[in-house]
Design an enzyme around this catalytic site. Sequence first.
Site, PDB file in Angstrom:
ATOM      1  N   LYS A  72      32.546  68.806  39.998  1.00 29.31           N
ATOM      2  CA  LYS A  72      33.698  68.628  39.104  1.00 29.31           C
ATOM      3  C   LYS A  72      33.333  68.687  37.618  1.00 29.31           C
ATOM      4  O   LYS A  72      34.150  69.100  36.805  1.00 29.31           O
ATOM      5  CB  LYS A  72      34.420  67.309  39.405  1.00 29.31           C
ATOM      6  CG  LYS A  72      35.268  67.380  40.666  1.00 29.31           C
ATOM      7  CD  LYS A  72      36.120  66.133  40.811  1.00 29.31           C
ATOM      8  CE  LYS A  72      37.156  66.326  41.898  1.00 29.31           C
ATOM      9  NZ  LYS A  72      38.165  65.276  41.920  1.00 29.31           N
ATOM     10  N   ASN A 159      35.189  46.931  35.394  1.00 32.31           N
ATOM     11  CA  ASN A 159      34.162  47.584  36.215  1.00 32.31           C
ATOM     12  C   ASN A 159      33.024  46.627  36.516  1.00 32.31           C
ATOM     13  O   ASN A 159      32.720  45.755  35.706  1.00 32.31           O
ATOM     14  CB  ASN A 159      33.622  48.821  35.497  1.00 32.31           C
ATOM     15  CG  ASN A 159      32.923  49.764  36.445  1.00 32.31           C
ATOM     16  OD1 ASN A 159      33.401  49.995  37.554  1.00 32.31           O
ATOM     17  ND2 ASN A 159      31.778  50.292  36.051  1.00 32.31           N
ATOM     18  N   TYR A 242      42.900  56.140  50.859  1.00 33.01           N
ATOM     19  CA  TYR A 242      43.980  56.403  51.823  1.00 33.01           C
ATOM     20  C   TYR A 242      43.495  56.393  53.270  1.00 33.01           C
ATOM     21  O   TYR A 242      44.233  56.768  54.191  1.00 33.01           O
ATOM     22  CB  TYR A 242      44.700  57.720  51.499  1.00 33.01           C
ATOM     23  CG  TYR A 242      43.813  58.932  51.503  1.00 33.01           C
ATOM     24  CD1 TYR A 242      43.502  59.601  52.674  1.00 33.01           C
ATOM     25  CD2 TYR A 242      43.273  59.399  50.317  1.00 33.01           C
ATOM     26  CE1 TYR A 242      42.675  60.702  52.684  1.00 33.01           C
ATOM     27  CE2 TYR A 242      42.449  60.517  50.315  1.00 33.01           C
ATOM     28  CZ  TYR A 242      42.152  61.158  51.495  1.00 33.01           C
ATOM     29  OH  TYR A 242      41.321  62.241  51.486  1.00 33.01           O
TER      30      TYR A 242
HETATM   31  P1  ATR Z   1      34.329  58.345  41.890  1.00 30.09           P
HETATM   32  O1  ATR Z   1      34.044  59.696  41.339  1.00 30.09           O
HETATM   33  O2  ATR Z   1      34.935  58.366  43.281  1.00 30.09           O
HETATM   34  O3  ATR Z   1      35.129  57.499  40.954  1.00 30.09           O
HETATM   35  P2  ATR Z   1      31.868  57.110  41.100  1.00 30.09           P
HETATM   36  O4  ATR Z   1      31.897  57.929  39.875  1.00 30.09           O
HETATM   37  O5  ATR Z   1      30.579  56.965  41.835  1.00 30.09           O
HETATM   38  O6  ATR Z   1      32.902  57.663  42.151  1.00 30.09           O
HETATM   39  O7  ATR Z   1      32.457  55.642  40.741  1.00 30.09           O
HETATM   40  C1  ATR Z   1      32.536  54.651  41.702  1.00 30.09           C
HETATM   41  C2  ATR Z   1      33.216  53.417  41.087  1.00 30.09           C
HETATM   42  O8  ATR Z   1      33.304  52.410  42.096  1.00 30.09           O
HETATM   43  C3  ATR Z   1      32.440  52.818  39.936  1.00 30.09           C
HETATM   44  O9  ATR Z   1      33.329  52.241  39.013  1.00 30.09           O
HETATM   45  C4  ATR Z   1      31.610  51.728  40.657  1.00 30.09           C
HETATM   46  O10 ATR Z   1      31.195  50.673  39.829  1.00 30.09           O
HETATM   47  P3  ATR Z   1      29.786  50.758  39.024  1.00 30.09           P
HETATM   48  O11 ATR Z   1      30.051  51.615  37.826  1.00 30.09           O
HETATM   49  O12 ATR Z   1      29.456  49.368  38.704  1.00 30.09           O
HETATM   50  O13 ATR Z   1      28.803  51.407  39.985  1.00 30.09           O
HETATM   51  C5  ATR Z   1      32.620  51.240  41.642  1.00 30.09           C
HETATM   52  N1  ATR Z   1      31.979  50.555  42.772  1.00 30.09           N
HETATM   53  C6  ATR Z   1      31.273  51.112  43.771  1.00 30.09           C
HETATM   54  N2  ATR Z   1      30.824  50.164  44.615  1.00 30.09           N
HETATM   55  C7  ATR Z   1      31.248  48.966  44.111  1.00 30.09           C
HETATM   56  C8  ATR Z   1      31.127  47.601  44.534  1.00 30.09           C
HETATM   57  N3  ATR Z   1      30.458  47.279  45.658  1.00 30.09           N
HETATM   58  N4  ATR Z   1      31.706  46.630  43.774  1.00 30.09           N
HETATM   59  C9  ATR Z   1      32.397  46.950  42.656  1.00 30.09           C
HETATM   60  N5  ATR Z   1      32.543  48.216  42.210  1.00 30.09           N
HETATM   61  C10 ATR Z   1      31.981  49.206  42.933  1.00 30.09           C
END
Ligand code: ATR
Length: 295
Positions: A72, A159, A242
């Site tokens: 992307k 976040n 979803y």
């Molecule tokens: P996407 O493109 O699907 O948004 P990403 O860029 O990897 O995927 O982002 C994932 C998001 O989910 C991030 O905001 C991540 O938080 P961090 O920036 O702290 O990694 C959040 N996320 C993933 N696992 C998490 C968890 N166990 N608790 C809280 N936030 C989580």
Amino acid sequence: MEKILKDSVRAGVIGHPIAHSKSPIIHGYWLQKYGIAGEYLRYDIAPQDLKSGVARLVELGLRGFNVTLPHKESILELCASQSELAQKIGAANTITIDDSGRLHADSTDGFGFLQNMAAHVPNLVWHNKTIMILGAGGAARAIVGALMTCGAAQIILVNRTFDKAAALGAEFNRKFAQGSEMIPAEIIPVKIIPAPWTAILEFLPRCDVVINTTSLGMRGQAALEINLDPLPAHAMVSDIVYAPLETELLKQARRRHVTAVTGIGMLLHQARPGFARWFGIEPAVTPELEALVLS
Ligand code: ATR
């Protein structure tokens, strides 16, 4: 390499892996429904092969393609032009190929999100709303990017990694400043306020909308543990997850009689602009299509 006949329009989706993509189901449904002689296929392109893989799609005569992970962001380097939104977000999911083989990038995930909300909430008004966004990853960028121009009052960007929320907030507050092309002079841009995960309870009482953009709560992922009790009764809760359709977050919202909006519609609506550009018909999102994609 084989060139397609002019009357059969070709498009597709690129990613790595790509087998899981639901996009061929969506576009295939519309092609059949509108009786269009065309095809929409999956193309598995590894990151190191992006340039040559895309060149092959141009050679095959595709009108365009959707882009999913992990391309992307990197796809933008191969595009001759980008919509202002794609440029600001720094990512694209919808590519159009012109007659000269040049690529034009757009981001329609945010459009998909807004359309899905509007489809579920009659007379939806964003003006003056306070919106809590959970997550600061790629999905959050697309949704926050779309919301920057909607007239809402503020976005509380929460976040787990606070620094990421702070960085995204600073970046978008700067990029979407008043007077830029995407923000008409009469609109005051939405202000992003970054916050740590631990501040959720404190912010909830003044939120009108809560949107989960993380994958938490998805089948096979960790649970999204959040207590919606402090949320005002008029609030709306939306989840981009979803699978399952009714996430624990949405179940909790419904138990509290708060409006809950499922995530599948975002996937369906984000596909509309691409289909319209490549195949020449504005397609409709229907309950039948939703059931098909969920089955
Ligand atoms: P996407 O493109 O699907 O948004 P990403 O860029 O990897 O995927 O982002 C994932 C998001 O989910 C991030 O905001 C991540 O938080 P961090 O920036 O702290 O990694 C959040 N996320 C993933 N696992 C998490 C968890 N166990 N608790 C809280 N936030 C989580």
